[in-house]
Write a protein that holds these residues in place. Structure first.
Motif, PDB file in Angstrom:
ATOM      1  N   LEU A  61       0.768  -1.261   0.113  1.00 44.75           N
ATOM      2  CA  LEU A  61      -0.011   0.007  -0.001  1.00 44.75           C
ATOM      3  C   LEU A  61       0.710   1.391   0.154  1.00 44.75           C
ATOM      4  N   ASP A  62       2.223   1.119   0.693  1.00 44.43           N
ATOM      5  CA  ASP A  62       3.110   2.332   0.671  1.00 44.43           C
ATOM      6  C   ASP A  62       3.421   2.793  -0.857  1.00 44.43           C
ATOM      7  N   MET A  63       3.649   1.606  -1.366  1.00 44.52           N
ATOM      8  CA  MET A  63       4.257   1.672  -2.704  1.00 44.52           C
ATOM      9  C   MET A  63       3.160   1.959  -3.866  1.00 44.52           C
ATOM     10  N   ALA A  64       2.024   1.657  -3.567  1.00 47.72           N
ATOM     11  CA  ALA A  64       0.926   1.985  -4.440  1.00 47.72           C
ATOM     12  C   ALA A  64       0.635   3.532  -4.102  1.00 47.72           C
ATOM     13  N   GLY A  69       1.188   9.257  -5.563  1.00 50.09           N
ATOM     14  CA  GLY A  69       1.424  10.509  -5.148  1.00 50.09           C
ATOM     15  C   GLY A  69       2.499  11.240  -6.214  1.00 50.09           C
ATOM     16  N   ALA A  70       3.542  10.360  -6.485  1.00 46.70           N
ATOM     17  CA  ALA A  70       4.402  10.939  -7.330  1.00 46.70           C
ATOM     18  C   ALA A  70       3.827  11.151  -8.692  1.00 46.70           C
ATOM     19  N   ALA A  71       3.026  10.527  -9.124  1.00 51.42           N
ATOM     20  CA  ALA A  71       2.421  10.569 -10.547  1.00 51.42           C
ATOM     21  C   ALA A  71       1.496  12.138 -10.465  1.00 51.42           C
ATOM     22  N   VAL A  72       0.633  12.106  -9.309  1.00 54.78           N
ATOM     23  CA  VAL A  72      -0.203  13.498  -9.522  1.00 54.78           C
ATOM     24  C   VAL A  72       0.814  14.696  -9.331  1.00 54.78           C
ATOM     25  N   PHE A  73       1.824  14.557  -8.258  1.00 57.16           N
ATOM     26  CA  PHE A  73       2.568  15.632  -8.052  1.00 57.16           C
ATOM     27  C   PHE A  73       3.379  15.995  -9.121  1.00 57.16           C
TER      28      PHE A  73
END
Length: 108
Positions: A61-64, A69-73
């Motif tokens: 879940l952390d990785m997902a 988050g990385a994609a959105v930000f």
């Protein structure tokens, strides 16, 4: 705590690239503390004999969450600049705190 590290990183972007490099370890310490707390809590809540499975789910879940988050930000940073993306982090932290508080308030 996480918002403090992010706020410091946001401030550093206004100062210089060198300031960002110097403040990044602070943000990393905050992230590390957050993961340590999550793992400790998860281990304590895991059913008997299922600690390893619980930790695997937490890691997945952390990785997902990190990927989302990385994609959105990254999209926000590309469209509106990295400073704007960093300014959104405290809002995400606030939502997470509210959800966490609400969950704890309902737990017997």
């Amino acid at each position: 705590m996480f918002a403090v590290g992010t706020g410091a990183l946001t401030w550093a972007t206004e100062v210089s690239p060198l300031a960002v490099l110097l403040v990044c370890p602070l943000a990393g310490l905050v992230i590390g503390c957050t993961f340590a707390t999550l793992r400790t809590t998860g281990g304590g809540l895991a059913p008997e004999g299922r600690v390893t499975e619980t930790m695997s789910w937490l890691s997945s879940l952390d990785m997902a969450g990190g990927a989302i988050g990385a994609a959105v930000f990254a999209h926000i940073a590309a469209e509106q600049g990295s400073r704007t993306a960093l300014l959104w982090v405290p809002a995400v932290v606030l939502v997470a705190a509210v959800v966490s508080w609400n969950t704890r308030a309902r737990t017997p």
